[in-house]
Design a protein around this motif. Sequence first.
Motif, PDB file in Angstrom:
ATOM      1  N   TYR A 162       0.856  -1.189   0.000  1.00  0.00           N
ATOM      2  CA  TYR A 162       0.000   0.000   0.000  1.00  0.00           C
ATOM      3  C   TYR A 162       0.885   1.230   0.000  1.00  0.00           C
ATOM      4  O   TYR A 162       2.034   1.196   0.442  1.00  0.00           O
ATOM      5  N   LEU A 163       0.319   2.328  -0.437  1.00  0.00           N
ATOM      6  CA  LEU A 163       1.019   3.605  -0.417  1.00  0.00           C
ATOM      7  C   LEU A 163       0.205   4.602   0.387  1.00  0.00           C
ATOM      8  O   LEU A 163      -1.022   4.628   0.290  1.00  0.00           O
ATOM      9  N   PRO A 164       0.876   5.450   1.161  1.00  0.00           N
ATOM     10  CA  PRO A 164       0.137   6.510   1.852  1.00  0.00           C
ATOM     11  C   PRO A 164      -0.416   7.489   0.828  1.00  0.00           C
ATOM     12  O   PRO A 164       0.104   7.616  -0.269  1.00  0.00           O
ATOM     13  N   ASP A 165      -1.492   8.157   1.219  1.00  0.00           N
ATOM     14  CA  ASP A 165      -2.142   9.102   0.313  1.00  0.00           C
ATOM     15  C   ASP A 165      -2.591  10.307   1.142  1.00  0.00           C
ATOM     16  O   ASP A 165      -3.655  10.290   1.759  1.00  0.00           O
ATOM     17  N   ALA A 166      -1.760  11.336   1.157  1.00  0.00           N
ATOM     18  CA  ALA A 166      -2.037  12.514   1.974  1.00  0.00           C
ATOM     19  C   ALA A 166      -3.335  13.200   1.564  1.00  0.00           C
ATOM     20  O   ALA A 166      -4.100  13.655   2.416  1.00  0.00           O
ATOM     21  N   ASP A 167      -3.588  13.279   0.264  1.00  0.00           N
ATOM     22  CA  ASP A 167      -4.796  13.957  -0.208  1.00  0.00           C
ATOM     23  C   ASP A 167      -6.061  13.267   0.285  1.00  0.00           C
ATOM     24  O   ASP A 167      -7.071  13.915   0.527  1.00  0.00           O
ATOM     25  N   ARG A 168      -6.010  11.949   0.428  1.00  0.00           N
ATOM     26  CA  ARG A 168      -7.170  11.203   0.925  1.00  0.00           C
ATOM     27  C   ARG A 168      -7.113  10.997   2.433  1.00  0.00           C
ATOM     28  O   ARG A 168      -8.003  10.382   3.007  1.00  0.00           O
ATOM     29  N   LEU A 205      -1.730  -2.138   6.806  1.00  0.00           N
ATOM     30  CA  LEU A 205      -3.016  -1.508   7.062  1.00  0.00           C
ATOM     31  C   LEU A 205      -3.038  -0.111   6.458  1.00  0.00           C
ATOM     32  O   LEU A 205      -2.076   0.648   6.597  1.00  0.00           O
ATOM     33  N   VAL A 206      -4.135   0.229   5.819  1.00  0.00           N
ATOM     34  CA  VAL A 206      -4.384   1.606   5.399  1.00  0.00           C
ATOM     35  C   VAL A 206      -5.225   2.221   6.510  1.00  0.00           C
ATOM     36  O   VAL A 206      -6.304   1.731   6.840  1.00  0.00           O
ATOM     37  N   VAL A 207      -4.678   3.281   7.098  1.00  0.00           N
ATOM     38  CA  VAL A 207      -5.248   3.876   8.304  1.00  0.00           C
ATOM     39  C   VAL A 207      -5.549   5.349   8.044  1.00  0.00           C
ATOM     40  O   VAL A 207      -4.757   6.051   7.410  1.00  0.00           O
ATOM     41  N   ARG A 208      -6.674   5.802   8.564  1.00  0.00           N
ATOM     42  CA  ARG A 208      -7.015   7.218   8.421  1.00  0.00           C
ATOM     43  C   ARG A 208      -6.016   8.087   9.203  1.00  0.00           C
ATOM     44  O   ARG A 208      -5.678   7.789  10.336  1.00  0.00           O
ATOM     45  N   ALA A 260      -3.347  14.656   7.869  1.00  0.00           N
ATOM     46  CA  ALA A 260      -3.039  14.827   6.446  1.00  0.00           C
ATOM     47  C   ALA A 260      -4.019  15.817   5.821  1.00  0.00           C
ATOM     48  O   ALA A 260      -5.131  15.959   6.296  1.00  0.00           O
ATOM     49  N   PRO A 261      -3.646  16.558   4.822  1.00  0.00           N
ATOM     50  CA  PRO A 261      -2.442  16.363   4.047  1.00  0.00           C
ATOM     51  C   PRO A 261      -1.228  17.178   4.507  1.00  0.00           C
ATOM     52  O   PRO A 261      -0.126  16.903   4.072  1.00  0.00           O
ATOM     53  N   ASP A 287      -8.971   1.207   7.360  1.00  0.00           N
ATOM     54  CA  ASP A 287      -9.860   1.115   6.198  1.00  0.00           C
ATOM     55  C   ASP A 287      -9.622  -0.160   5.389  1.00  0.00           C
ATOM     56  O   ASP A 287     -10.554  -0.709   4.811  1.00  0.00           O
ATOM     57  N   ARG A 288      -8.364  -0.588   5.295  1.00  0.00           N
ATOM     58  CA  ARG A 288      -8.005  -1.777   4.517  1.00  0.00           C
ATOM     59  C   ARG A 288      -6.927  -2.557   5.253  1.00  0.00           C
ATOM     60  O   ARG A 288      -6.084  -1.966   5.922  1.00  0.00           O
ATOM     61  N   ALA A 289      -6.970  -3.873   5.059  1.00  0.00           N
ATOM     62  CA  ALA A 289      -5.937  -4.737   5.631  1.00  0.00           C
ATOM     63  C   ALA A 289      -5.488  -5.725   4.559  1.00  0.00           C
ATOM     64  O   ALA A 289      -6.316  -6.360   3.915  1.00  0.00           O
ATOM     65  N   ARG A 290      -4.196  -5.827   4.386  1.00  0.00           N
ATOM     66  CA  ARG A 290      -3.616  -6.813   3.476  1.00  0.00           C
ATOM     67  C   ARG A 290      -2.712  -7.708   4.321  1.00  0.00           C
ATOM     68  O   ARG A 290      -1.841  -7.213   5.039  1.00  0.00           O
ATOM     69  N   VAL A 291      -2.930  -9.014   4.224  1.00  0.00           N
ATOM     70  CA  VAL A 291      -2.184  -9.969   5.042  1.00  0.00           C
ATOM     71  C   VAL A 291      -1.531 -11.006   4.137  1.00  0.00           C
ATOM     72  O   VAL A 291      -2.193 -11.580   3.261  1.00  0.00           O
ATOM     73  N   THR A 292      -0.254 -11.240   4.362  1.00  0.00           N
ATOM     74  CA  THR A 292       0.507 -12.263   3.662  1.00  0.00           C
ATOM     75  C   THR A 292       0.852 -13.366   4.652  1.00  0.00           C
ATOM     76  O   THR A 292       1.329 -13.076   5.753  1.00  0.00           O
TER      77      THR A 292
END
Length: 130
Positions: free
Chosen positions: A3-9, A44-47, A51-52, A103-108
């Motif tokens: 995942y990448l951080p996204d300051a605008d969002r 994890l994508v976290v609020r 930001a921004p 908001d999102r979770a990616r697990v390997t």
Amino acid sequence: MTYLPDADRGLRVVFVRGLEMQASLGIHPHEKAAPQRIVLGVELVVRDEAAPADIGADDFRRVVDYERLVLLARNTAQQGHVLLVETLAERIALAALEDARVDRARVTVEKPDAFPDAASVGVVVERRRR
């Protein structure tokens, strides 16, 4: 995959990579007889309310704690035998989403000792808040 951080969002990324442990996991008799080494990754994508462009309060309560994330992954993996790596990954992802800021979770989940001629096998799953 990352995942990448996204300051605008208003989003940041919290992660744990390369978490090794023993787990009772697999469908074969030898996998059911003894725990095996697995390697977990959780992103994890976290609020991010700052930001921004701001700096949030230097207060531990405003962030998702990666120590808690490590403990959550360890505890989930230790809750008894699981047949599928997919099931374990899904359980960890859903447990991470219990924090309302996620908001999102990616697990390997990787099994590095499954085949002598492969570095690792496994699965990556993603779950998101509905």
